[in-house]
Design an enzyme around this catalytic site. Structure first.
Site, PDB file in Angstrom:
ATOM      1  N   ASN A 129      -4.965   3.087  -3.871  1.00  0.00           N
ATOM      2  CA  ASN A 129      -6.179   3.814  -4.243  1.00  0.00           C
ATOM      3  C   ASN A 129      -5.856   5.007  -5.139  1.00  0.00           C
ATOM      4  O   ASN A 129      -6.728   5.503  -5.851  1.00  0.00           O
ATOM      5  CB  ASN A 129      -6.860   4.359  -2.976  1.00  0.00           C
ATOM      6  CG  ASN A 129      -7.807   3.367  -2.313  1.00  0.00           C
ATOM      7  OD1 ASN A 129      -8.227   2.385  -2.930  1.00  0.00           O
ATOM      8  ND2 ASN A 129      -8.144   3.624  -1.065  1.00  0.00           N
ATOM      9  N   ARG A 146      -8.175  13.186   6.129  1.00  0.00           N
ATOM     10  CA  ARG A 146      -7.919  11.768   5.886  1.00  0.00           C
ATOM     11  C   ARG A 146      -9.165  10.916   6.167  1.00  0.00           C
ATOM     12  O   ARG A 146      -9.489   9.994   5.414  1.00  0.00           O
ATOM     13  CB  ARG A 146      -6.749  11.316   6.768  1.00  0.00           C
ATOM     14  CG  ARG A 146      -6.432   9.819   6.732  1.00  0.00           C
ATOM     15  CD  ARG A 146      -5.928   9.353   5.385  1.00  0.00           C
ATOM     16  NE  ARG A 146      -5.398   7.993   5.444  1.00  0.00           N
ATOM     17  CZ  ARG A 146      -5.102   7.273   4.374  1.00  0.00           C
ATOM     18  NH1 ARG A 146      -5.266   7.770   3.155  1.00  0.00           N
ATOM     19  NH2 ARG A 146      -4.626   6.050   4.494  1.00  0.00           N
ATOM     20  N   TYR A 199      -0.320   5.072   0.555  1.00  0.00           N
ATOM     21  CA  TYR A 199      -0.629   6.166   1.490  1.00  0.00           C
ATOM     22  C   TYR A 199      -0.794   5.651   2.911  1.00  0.00           C
ATOM     23  O   TYR A 199      -1.678   4.849   3.189  1.00  0.00           O
ATOM     24  CB  TYR A 199      -1.886   6.909   1.045  1.00  0.00           C
ATOM     25  CG  TYR A 199      -1.730   7.530  -0.326  1.00  0.00           C
ATOM     26  CD1 TYR A 199      -0.885   8.625  -0.518  1.00  0.00           C
ATOM     27  CD2 TYR A 199      -2.386   7.011  -1.433  1.00  0.00           C
ATOM     28  CE1 TYR A 199      -0.715   9.190  -1.764  1.00  0.00           C
ATOM     29  CE2 TYR A 199      -2.229   7.572  -2.695  1.00  0.00           C
ATOM     30  CZ  TYR A 199      -1.387   8.651  -2.851  1.00  0.00           C
ATOM     31  OH  TYR A 199      -1.215   9.200  -4.097  1.00  0.00           O
ATOM     32  N   ASP A 221       0.853  -1.179   0.000  1.00  0.00           N
ATOM     33  CA  ASP A 221       0.000   0.000   0.000  1.00  0.00           C
ATOM     34  C   ASP A 221       0.899   1.242   0.000  1.00  0.00           C
ATOM     35  O   ASP A 221       2.029   1.200   0.484  1.00  0.00           O
ATOM     36  CB  ASP A 221      -0.883  -0.015   1.257  1.00  0.00           C
ATOM     37  CG  ASP A 221      -1.630   1.287   1.435  1.00  0.00           C
ATOM     38  OD1 ASP A 221      -2.348   1.686   0.488  1.00  0.00           O
ATOM     39  OD2 ASP A 221      -1.499   1.916   2.496  1.00  0.00           O
TER      40      ASP A 221
END
Lengths: 223, 223
Positions: free
Chosen positions: A118, A40, A11, A9
């Protein structure tokens, strides 16, 4: 546990999303941390909600929308100049200090490394380049081509198909517990980077290992 | 805007999920509000994440898991007795003060009223009965038969099919903005009950109306 490839991942795992606090603080003194956290929170909530609604928009748009919401919610005046400056910050987020060396060591062991994020390519590609990490990764994969966000199983399936590996051959690494467990649900072996000593999310799965930082991963994989 | 039927969200809209604070406070003085908020946050996050993972479990299980997580996260010792007591609280949550009278007036206008909830029937049926609201509703519908949570479109579709109405004939009412906008995305007319003066979620839709409480709804519909 000897995965043929490691998928990371981006972030929160490689890059510190709260590296924006200083810039937020420069615009709204005393509110930087609070703004960064709410930004966030809404960013993530909207990825889940939009995915369920089948109303995907790219992560750059979700991120921009979440910033606007967070400023409005906290009563912080936010013009185009501030929005653009903060969106630019997302293109040069700091890497966690133990990340560069850990990636070199993991790659030196002969494994293919990849990113599964993402982030749309307009966000993740400049960031990886800016931080000098392009040579570490065999692939930088975005959910954008699928138009659905993590933890939908098809996202993890993208990594398996693009790397040409079975799910069981892939090790997945995330600091977002729900992301790690989504990957586990799909069939990856997973390591959760739990920098903040949070409890395990109760989503019906447990990771292969829970680590305090990425620097512990080479040793965990060798064990 | 004259909907033939009105469909209500339950938790947060008719029933106050934070009515559990007093009981939390009795177990862990000084931590009731914080615990209630984290409990609710994880409860919702896991509905979205489990739906995307296609790992549905009933809302009663998600709620129980989220309570355990919240206590663990806050360092509050939580035994079976506390868990059972707090799960019981969910079966008798307070209604917001303006709800009973508003429902009577809306029903008197000749509309069918229904509930559409994430709650499994073991949670919602005792709650509606306990609060004496059974006679108000033509139907109490749960996502449980679909095994996916709001805001997935099939959830709102369940209400349309079970009421035998087109989406455009249904008015949907929720205090959860993302739920209202999920219903709007599906095709309902929606009213957002915004008790806390929050900003509108930026999910690409806007409600027909935004109200400060359910008591304002009869007038809004008559306008």
């Amino acid at each position: 546990m000897k995965p043929a490839a490691l998928v990371f991942d981006a972030y929160g795992t490689l890059f510190d999303v709260h590296a924006v606090v200083a810039r937020c603080e420069s615009f709204w003194p005393g509110h930087g941390t609070q703004l960064s956290q709410l930004w966030r929170t809404k960013q993530l909530e909207w990825t889940w909600q939009r995915s369920l609604m089948r109303r995907y928009v790219p992560f750059s748009q979700v991120t921009r929308d979440a910033l606007g919401y967070a400023c409005e919610s906290l009563g912080l005046p936010c013009g185009d100049a501030q929005v653009e400056a903060l969106m630019q910050e997302y293109l040069r987020l700091a890497v966690y200090p133990d990340v560069p060396d850990a990636l070199v060591r993991l790659q030196a062991d002969g494994r293919r490394l990849a990113i599964l994020t993402n982030g749309s390519s307009d966000m993740i590609e400049p960031l990886v380049a800016h931080r000098g990490l392009k040579a570490r990764f065999a692939a930088v994969l975005s959910v954008d081509s699928l138009a659905v966000y993590k933890p939908a199983p098809e996202v993890y399936g993208l990594a398996a198909s693009r790397l040409g590996l079975r799910a069981t051959e892939i090790g997945f690494v995330s600091s977002n517990c729900w992301d790690a467990l989504g990957a586990k649900s799909f069939g990856f072996s997973v390591w959760w980077i739990n920098r903040g000593s949070a409890p395990l999310d109760r989503l019906g799965f447990t990771p292969e290992g829970t680590l305090r930082g990425l620097g512990d991963l080479p040793e965990a994989l060798a064990a």
